[in-house]
Design an enzyme around this catalytic site. Structure first.
Site, PDB file in Angstrom:
ATOM      1  N   GLN A 164       2.254  -3.474  12.702  1.00  0.00           N
ATOM      2  CA  GLN A 164       2.685  -4.711  12.081  1.00  0.00           C
ATOM      3  C   GLN A 164       4.004  -4.499  11.327  1.00  0.00           C
ATOM      4  OE1 GLN A 164       0.651  -7.823  11.563  1.00  0.00           O
ATOM      5  NE2 GLN A 164      -0.518  -7.115  13.320  1.00  0.00           N
ATOM      6  N   LYS A 180       5.382  -6.981   2.840  1.00  0.00           N
ATOM      7  CA  LYS A 180       4.885  -7.670   4.041  1.00  0.00           C
ATOM      8  C   LYS A 180       5.379  -9.105   4.015  1.00  0.00           C
ATOM      9  CE  LYS A 180       0.752  -5.009   5.133  1.00  0.00           C
ATOM     10  NZ  LYS A 180      -0.622  -5.093   5.648  1.00  0.00           N
ATOM     11  N   ASP A 199      -0.341 -10.317  10.092  1.00  0.00           N
ATOM     12  CA  ASP A 199      -0.740 -10.167   8.694  1.00  0.00           C
ATOM     13  C   ASP A 199      -0.504 -11.446   7.909  1.00  0.00           C
ATOM     14  OD1 ASP A 199      -1.708  -7.611   8.667  1.00  0.00           O
ATOM     15  OD2 ASP A 199       0.215  -6.679   8.196  1.00  0.00           O
ATOM     16  N   ILE A 279       3.159  -4.408  -2.138  1.00  0.00           N
ATOM     17  CA  ILE A 279       1.968  -3.589  -2.359  1.00  0.00           C
ATOM     18  C   ILE A 279       2.385  -2.225  -2.882  1.00  0.00           C
ATOM     19  CG2 ILE A 279      -0.063  -2.594  -1.242  1.00  0.00           C
ATOM     20  CD1 ILE A 279       0.441  -4.797   0.996  1.00  0.00           C
ATOM     21  N   LEU A 280       1.887  -1.879  -4.042  1.00  0.00           N
ATOM     22  CA  LEU A 280       2.252  -0.610  -4.668  1.00  0.00           C
ATOM     23  C   LEU A 280       1.802   0.569  -3.806  1.00  0.00           C
ATOM     24  CD1 LEU A 280       3.454   0.341  -7.523  1.00  0.00           C
ATOM     25  CD2 LEU A 280       1.085   0.877  -8.083  1.00  0.00           C
ATOM     26  N   LEU A 282       0.521   4.204  -3.073  1.00  0.00           N
ATOM     27  CA  LEU A 282      -0.299   5.140  -3.843  1.00  0.00           C
ATOM     28  C   LEU A 282       0.496   6.421  -4.094  1.00  0.00           C
ATOM     29  CD1 LEU A 282      -3.730   4.621  -2.058  1.00  0.00           C
ATOM     30  CD2 LEU A 282      -3.094   3.852  -4.348  1.00  0.00           C
ATOM     31  N   ASP A 346     -11.110  -6.777  10.932  1.00  0.00           N
ATOM     32  CA  ASP A 346     -10.172  -5.895  11.617  1.00  0.00           C
ATOM     33  C   ASP A 346     -10.127  -4.505  10.989  1.00  0.00           C
ATOM     34  OD1 ASP A 346      -8.258  -5.456  13.615  1.00  0.00           O
ATOM     35  OD2 ASP A 346      -6.619  -5.770  12.211  1.00  0.00           O
TER      36      ASP A 346
END
Ligand SMILES: *[C@@H]1O[C@H](CO)[C@@H](O)[C@H](O)[C@H]1NC(C)=O
Ligand SMILES: *[C@@H]1O[C@H](CO)[C@@H](O)[C@H](O)[C@H]1NC(C)=O
Ligand SMILES: *[C@@H]1O[C@H](CO)[C@@H](O)[C@H](O)[C@H]1NC(C)=O
Ligand SMILES: CC(=O)N[C@H]1CO[C@H](CO)[C@@H](O)[C@@H]1O
Ligand SMILES: CC(=O)N[C@H]1CO[C@H](CO)[C@@H](O)[C@@H]1O
Length: 460
Positions: A164, A180, A199, A279-280, A282, A346
């Site tokens: 994606q 995203k 997404d 999105i942070l 990790l 999914d």
């Protein structure tokens, strides 16, 4: 004479044709695994055209065992639906305790300090064996989220991995994050199989907030962010990504580099303004380990997975040491409940932190969620209704949130988001309906265990 010649030629032709087909069949069987992999990712994309191309013309198709299907998915669905209609519509009000907990969560979203790179260090320290965000002592949550949605982007690159389109961004202070982009409008309904479509950026944001509400603190910090594609991304993008940018009328578009990224499948901003989820990332020193999900779908309409054929599939799974001891199976069941609520069918793989012995199953990659608010894919709950067990703390959280206000509270938590409303009203309403179904599934399990709640609700 001539007729005989023609017959011989015809016979020869048939033999050659047969040989050709045999060789084709052989080469197809050889490539079976590779083929399946291809197909799997392809169907995920929800692209009908590609599905057709990949349809195996020469492979024997396994007939669907409908009776087996009726005995598992359909049977379970029937029981759960009947239980949900029997459960009295209590319309409980939230207890004072629940309201206090939710209000304290709401407080955590307040921005308390200005943006500095110290916030990234604080957030990195939050990640532990069982949580990405600790319960309590998170006064900085709102400030970190604020930093995520407002820090200057200093670098943008392809993620390379994955099917994606997403961009790996680096924020001022060196923090990495994923961007995203928005593909769908809020009201758009994704039809087709549960894993269809691309997404949903808003699904990622909603999933993060829901995980906190449910006390399943296993989702990386996620915010909505509106970027100026030209000024904030293109200006700091590496060459590989830059190359995929183009202008469509007044709108700036890009298609990135990924397995399925193609110029004719680009995402476009409204002029230069594009909405997305950030999105942070990790902490890099924590290694992720990927596992195949035991309740993985086949991604093929003509083949059922083992879990779809056997109602005793859970006992097969539990023969594996990974699932017979430790928290893993209960984590998988938590994940199933979470995925059912967000309508994510999914999760073919899952990730854990390999640095820890009892790492929680992380809830990463929640983009295939909130596709169709009018459908409940009860088979996502298969780990729950086939194993008939769940963690006491999870049960408690679900129990406290029943009463028709889960969606309302989720929406309330997300009111701080730049992108509010994050979910359409129909998706908000679906959450409470699905919570009722989860509770019903647990009731069915308890009833089938002679009302022995202690056999189903596991104290861990
Ligand atoms: C279908 O599944 C059932 C239950 O698993 C099994 O007993 C039966 O033999 C299967 N039928 C076929 C045609 O495979
Ligand atoms: C850019 O793309 C080329 C060709 O696909 C690849 O070999 C290279 O590793 C990429 N570079 C970066 C930094 O992604
Ligand atoms: C682009 O913007 C200009 C100026 O606002 C407008 O006149 C034109 O119609 C737009 N073009 C397209 C293709 O939308
Ligand atoms: C155990 C069980 O429920 N078996 C049933 C599976 O489905 C077939 C067809 O509906 C029934 O005949 C079986 O009794
Ligand atoms: C101990 C016991 O009765 N366990 C049962 C609980 O319910 C599940 C689902 O029906 C059964 O598989 C267990 O055997």
């Amino acid at each position: 004479m001539t007729i005989a010649k023609i017959l011989i030629a015809l016979a020869l032709f048939v033999v050659i044709l047969n040989l050709y087909f045999l060789s084709v069949i052989y080469s197809h069987e050889k490539e079976h695994d590779h083929y399946n992999n291809l197909k799997q990712v392809d169907v995920k994309r929800g692209n009908k055209v590609n599905l057709k191309i990949l349809k195996k013309p020469f492979m024997r198709q396994k007939p669907r065992n409908l009776s087996a299907e009726i005995n598992t998915t359909i049977l379970a669905t029937r029981k759960i639906l009947s239980a949900v209609s029997n459960l009295k519509n209590v319309h409980r009000r939230f207890s004072m305790q629940t309201v206090n907990r939710l209000q304290s969560l709401e407080n955590d979203f307040k921005v308390t300090v200005p943006v500095t790179s110290d916030l990234w260090d604080a957030a990195a320290k939050w990640v532990s064996e069982r949580e990405t965000i600790p319960d309590g002592n998170t006064q900085l949550l709102g400030s970190v989220l604020n930093a995520l949605s407002s820090s200057k982007i200093i670098r943008a690159e392809n993620t390379r991995k994955g099917t994606q389109l997403k961009i790996l961004i680096t924020l001022e202070g060196g923090q990495k994050a994923l961007f995203k982009p928005q593909w769908y409008k809020r009201e758009e309904i994704i039809a087709g199989p549960v894993y269809a479509g691309k997404d949903r950026h808003n699904g990622e944001i909603a999933a993060f907030h829901l995980s906190l509400l449910l006390g399943l603190r296993r989702v990386p910090l996620t915010v909505g962010r509106t970027v100026d594609l030209r000024r904030e991304i293109l200006s700091v993008a590496e060459h590989n990504l830059t190359k995929t940018f183009f202008q469509d009328g007044n709108n700036t578009c890009f298609y990135g580099v990924c397995y399925y990224c193609r110029p004719d499948d680009a995402v476009c901003a409204n002029r230069d303004i594009m909405e997305g989820a950030v999105i942070l990332w990790l902490p890099d020193q924590l290694q992720l380990k990927k596992h195949r999900h035991p309740w993985q779908r086949t991604y093929r309409a003509d083949t059922l997975a083992k879990w779809e054929l056997s109602s005793s599939y859970c006992s097969t799974v539990r023969k594996n040491a990974l699932y017979s001891q430790g928290p893993r199976l209960l984590d998988i069941i938590d994940t199933a409940i979470f995925d059912f609520l967000i309508d994510n069918g999914d999760r073919h793989h899952y990730e854990v932190l390999s640095s820890f012995g009892h790492s929680v199953v992380l809830l990463l990659d929640n983009g295939k969620s909130f596709g169709n608010p009018h459908v409940d894919h009860i088979d996502i709950l298969a780990p729950l209704y086939q194993c008939c067990r769940l963690r006491k703390s999870t049960w408690y959280q679900l129990w406290m949130l029943q009463g028709g206000k889960l969606g309302e509270w989720l929406d309330r938590l997300m009111r701080n988001s730049h992108l509010h409303p994050v979910l359409s009203a129909a998706h908000i309403a679906a959450l409470d309906r699905r919570l009722g179904l989860v509770l019903a599934a647990v009731h069915v399990c308890i009833a089938e265990n002679n009302s022995r709640e202690d056999r189903v609700i596991i104290d861990d």
